[in-house]
Design a protein around this motif. Structure first.
Motif, PDB file in Angstrom:
ATOM      1  N   MET A  98      79.577  34.541  66.374  1.00  0.00           N
ATOM      2  CA  MET A  98      79.798  33.295  65.644  1.00  0.00           C
ATOM      3  C   MET A  98      78.507  32.840  64.964  1.00  0.00           C
ATOM      4  O   MET A  98      78.533  32.440  63.803  1.00  0.00           O
ATOM      5  CB  MET A  98      80.318  32.201  66.574  1.00  0.00           C
TER       6      MET A  98
ATOM      7  N   ASP B 149      88.021  24.278  65.256  1.00  0.00           N
ATOM      8  CA  ASP B 149      89.299  24.415  65.956  1.00  0.00           C
ATOM      9  C   ASP B 149      90.201  23.305  65.434  1.00  0.00           C
ATOM     10  O   ASP B 149      89.939  22.128  65.686  1.00  0.00           O
ATOM     11  CB  ASP B 149      89.070  24.275  67.457  1.00  0.00           C
TER      12      ASP B 149
ATOM     13  N   LEU C 162      83.263  24.281  66.481  1.00  0.00           N
ATOM     14  CA  LEU C 162      82.814  25.253  67.487  1.00  0.00           C
ATOM     15  C   LEU C 162      81.368  25.656  67.229  1.00  0.00           C
ATOM     16  O   LEU C 162      80.660  26.061  68.143  1.00  0.00           O
ATOM     17  CB  LEU C 162      83.719  26.482  67.471  1.00  0.00           C
TER      18      LEU C 162
ATOM     19  N   ASN D 109      80.004  17.639  61.632  1.00  0.00           N
ATOM     20  CA  ASN D 109      80.985  17.290  62.660  1.00  0.00           C
ATOM     21  C   ASN D 109      82.042  16.333  62.107  1.00  0.00           C
ATOM     22  O   ASN D 109      83.224  16.458  62.421  1.00  0.00           O
ATOM     23  CB  ASN D 109      80.298  16.707  63.895  1.00  0.00           C
TER      24      ASN D 109
ATOM     25  N   SER E 230      91.672  34.610  66.590  1.00  0.00           N
ATOM     26  CA  SER E 230      91.047  33.415  66.024  1.00  0.00           C
ATOM     27  C   SER E 230      92.055  32.466  65.372  1.00  0.00           C
ATOM     28  O   SER E 230      91.688  31.641  64.551  1.00  0.00           O
ATOM     29  CB  SER E 230      89.966  33.818  65.019  1.00  0.00           C
TER      30      SER E 230
ATOM     31  N   ILE F 120      91.730  28.389  64.023  1.00  0.00           N
ATOM     32  CA  ILE F 120      90.338  28.140  63.666  1.00  0.00           C
ATOM     33  C   ILE F 120      90.189  28.303  62.155  1.00  0.00           C
ATOM     34  O   ILE F 120      90.852  29.148  61.553  1.00  0.00           O
ATOM     35  CB  ILE F 120      89.393  29.105  64.409  1.00  0.00           C
TER      36      ILE F 120
ATOM     37  N   ILE G 140      86.161  35.952  67.775  1.00  0.00           N
ATOM     38  CA  ILE G 140      85.929  34.758  68.611  1.00  0.00           C
ATOM     39  C   ILE G 140      86.659  34.929  69.920  1.00  0.00           C
ATOM     40  O   ILE G 140      87.768  35.364  69.987  1.00  0.00           O
ATOM     41  CB  ILE G 140      86.401  33.485  67.869  1.00  0.00           C
TER      42      ILE G 140
END
Length: 124
Positions: free
Chosen positions: A4, A24, A31, A43, A92, A95, A124
């Motif tokens: 990642m 996610d 993540l 974020n 994944s 995501i 992932i």
């Protein structure tokens, strides 16, 4: 370095990249994030763009587009491109990549090509 982290670093090498996140969309949580812009809280962007992905998924369901998948979603601002790419690998699902680009420096076609390649190598 995790797969990642490597994917995020590779995405940030795209010309004009401002920030990138793996998100996610069931929880809206990032993540992983990478970027150095003070103007872009990754974020907050992750949580907000989760709503965009969920809304498009619901719309596709209502339209009975069961044989279709979202390749990417593009949000064009006056100074930026925001590219959302749901991951398609079985491991994944749920995501998405979120990539913010400086519109004046980025080549959108190249960015889409590179992020697709990054996704192919991501586990992932």
């Amino acid at each position: 370095m995790s797969n990642m982290e490597a994917a995020l670093k590779e995405a940030m090498t795209i010309e004009g990249a401002i920030g990138v996140a793996l998100v996610d969309y069931s929880s809206g949580m990032a993540l992983g994030t990478l970027g150095n812009s003070k103007e872009l809280d990754l974020n907050v962007a992750a949580a907000g763009n989760t709503d965009v992905v969920r809304a498009k998924m619901r719309t596709m369901e209502m339209l009975n587009l069961h044989n279709e998948t979202i390749e990417d979603i593009l949000i064009t601002l006056t100074g930026q491109y925001h590219l959302i790419r749901p991951l398609t690998h079985r491991s994944s699902k749920g995501i998405f990549f979120y990539l913010a680009l400086d519109r004046h420096r980025a080549n959108l076609a190249m960015a889409r090509h590179i992020i697709r390649k990054v996704e192919e190598n991501l586990e992932i």
